[in-house]
Write a protein that holds these residues in place. Structure first.
Motif, PDB file in Angstrom:
ATOM      1  N   GLN A  53      15.357  59.842  37.093  1.00  0.00           N
ATOM      2  CA  GLN A  53      15.618  58.499  36.608  1.00  0.00           C
ATOM      3  C   GLN A  53      14.712  58.268  35.400  1.00  0.00           C
ATOM      4  N   GLN A  70      20.225  66.968  35.386  1.00  0.00           N
ATOM      5  CA  GLN A  70      20.913  65.684  35.496  1.00  0.00           C
ATOM      6  C   GLN A  70      19.960  64.564  35.084  1.00  0.00           C
ATOM      7  N   GLU A  99      19.594  60.185  35.043  1.00  0.00           N
ATOM      8  CA  GLU A  99      20.084  58.874  35.457  1.00  0.00           C
ATOM      9  C   GLU A  99      19.408  57.855  34.555  1.00  0.00           C
ATOM     10  N   ALA A 139      24.690  59.053  35.872  1.00  0.00           N
ATOM     11  CA  ALA A 139      24.759  57.645  36.240  1.00  0.00           C
ATOM     12  C   ALA A 139      23.794  56.850  35.383  1.00  0.00           C
ATOM     13  N   SER A 140      23.942  55.532  35.447  1.00  0.00           N
ATOM     14  CA  SER A 140      22.961  54.647  34.828  1.00  0.00           C
ATOM     15  C   SER A 140      22.816  53.405  35.683  1.00  0.00           C
ATOM     16  N   HIS A 141      21.568  52.978  35.851  1.00  0.00           N
ATOM     17  CA  HIS A 141      21.337  51.648  36.390  1.00  0.00           C
ATOM     18  C   HIS A 141      21.714  50.653  35.300  1.00  0.00           C
ATOM     19  N   MET A 177      29.901  59.807  32.526  1.00  0.00           N
ATOM     20  CA  MET A 177      29.125  59.377  33.693  1.00  0.00           C
ATOM     21  C   MET A 177      30.036  59.228  34.907  1.00  0.00           C
ATOM     22  N   GLU A 200      22.979  54.404  46.814  1.00  0.00           N
ATOM     23  CA  GLU A 200      21.914  55.300  46.374  1.00  0.00           C
ATOM     24  C   GLU A 200      20.684  54.968  47.209  1.00  0.00           C
ATOM     25  N   LEU A 227      23.955  59.367  46.372  1.00  0.00           N
ATOM     26  CA  LEU A 227      22.834  59.623  45.478  1.00  0.00           C
ATOM     27  C   LEU A 227      21.566  59.195  46.196  1.00  0.00           C
ATOM     28  N   TYR A 253      23.576  63.860  44.764  1.00  0.00           N
ATOM     29  CA  TYR A 253      22.660  63.790  43.628  1.00  0.00           C
ATOM     30  C   TYR A 253      21.254  63.439  44.100  1.00  0.00           C
ATOM     31  N   ILE A 283      17.674  62.538  42.670  1.00  0.00           N
ATOM     32  CA  ILE A 283      17.117  62.013  41.432  1.00  0.00           C
ATOM     33  C   ILE A 283      15.642  61.681  41.622  1.00  0.00           C
TER      34      ILE A 283
END
Length: 299
Positions: free
Chosen positions: A53, A79, A81, A111-113, A132, A203, A229, A270, A272
């Motif tokens: 992240q 990966q 995020e 992914a993205s927050h 994504m 997640e 995730l 995933y 992270i």
């Protein structure tokens, strides 16, 4: 003489083939009387890929996002995020530029927050264009009642439906507050039980579940297939302020080898890394150390 030599070679070849098909117990050395039969060694696995992240290195991202992502790829992260650090989920880059960077450094932004309550369609269009899989809600804050958690669950279903139209998935990232007992229940249970699995994933921030004393292993087993995730970060042993227990992976008490194996069997895809506290060193040094730990971890 030549014929005898040819027959000898042919017989040797036939014996070799026969040995290859001979049952293993006949090939092994005989056991001595009373000797225990050794159990076979368990087959160990390693993570094929893992991510980070980018909030873990937020100051570096703010200074030079592209250089930071290149460095993280060099540490072994396949990966990424993201999060919106004020420049959008693509950090000020156009989709073509962003995709080119990901291809160059051999990573995927999975992914993205994001603030899923504002400009969702625009963010979803960008996310989909760069490949994504998820947009993730990172925070809703403690709710006043379980009924308020139910309202959030209804909103999550609506968000998930909208993201589905863009070819994306929606997920919610927990903190400790949803695992605090409230009105005889848990807000997290309300979110899990009132969201449509076809529209909403979760997640698990394993650290926050752990410091809330909710036992990540038991909660993963309670809702198989719902957590796709997870955030991987460690907690030092003991009690105290949950915001002050973060340590580097392997320096704490969370049994990650067991948790990773179990969660993979329950649908986790995933893994992270997230680091929010840095007892020693810089955020980038922590990122390098955490990548080294995960790359070597066997489960």
């Amino acid at each position: 003489m030549k014929n005898q030599r040819r027959k000898f070679i042919q017989m040797g070849a036939m014996l070799g083939v026969g040995a290859a098909f001979m049952p293993l117990q006949f090939c092994a050395a005989p056991k001595k009387e009373g000797e225990a039969v050794a159990e076979s060694e368990p087959i160990m696995s390693k993570l094929d890929s893992f991510g980070i992240q980018l909030y873990s290195v937020k100051e570096d991202m703010g200074a030079d996002a592209q250089a930071t992502m290149r460095a993280l790829a060099g540490y072994g992260y396949k990966q990424l995020e993201g999060f919106d650090g004020g420049k959008g989920i693509l950090w000020g880059m156009q989709p073509t530029e962003f995709k080119s960077l990901m291809s160059e450094i051999g990573t995927t932004m999975v992914a993205s927050h994001a603030n899923v309550y504002e400009n969702l369609d625009a963010q979803a269009a960008q996310a989909a264009e760069v490949g994504m899989k998820y947009l993730i809600c990172p925070w809703i804050g403690p709710q006043k009642s379980l009924d308020d958690y139910k309202k959030r669950a209804d909103e999550f279903n609506q968000i998930g439906e909208k993201l589905k139209s863009h070819g994306l998935r929606f997920a919610y990232h927990n903190h400790d507050y949803s695992f605090v007992s409230q009105e005889g229940g848990l807000g997290q249970d309300i979110l899990m039980n009132n969201t449509d699995p076809a529209l909403v994933d979760f997640e698990m921030d394993i650290y926050w579940v752990h410091v809330a004393n909710a036992k990540p292993a038991e909660y993963l087993a309670k809702y198989p297939g719902r957590f796709r995730l997870c955030h991987v970060k460690d907690a030092e042993a003991g009690t105290g302020d949950p915001h002050e227990r973060g340590v580097l992976l392997g320096a704490g008490e969370i049994p990650y080898a067991d948790l990773i194996k179990q969660s993979k069997d329950l649908g986790m895809e995933y893994f992270i890394v997230e680091q929010e506290r840095f007892p020693t060193g810089t955020p980038m040094e922590a990122a390098a150390a955490n990548a080294k730990y995960l790359a070597a971890l066997e489960f």
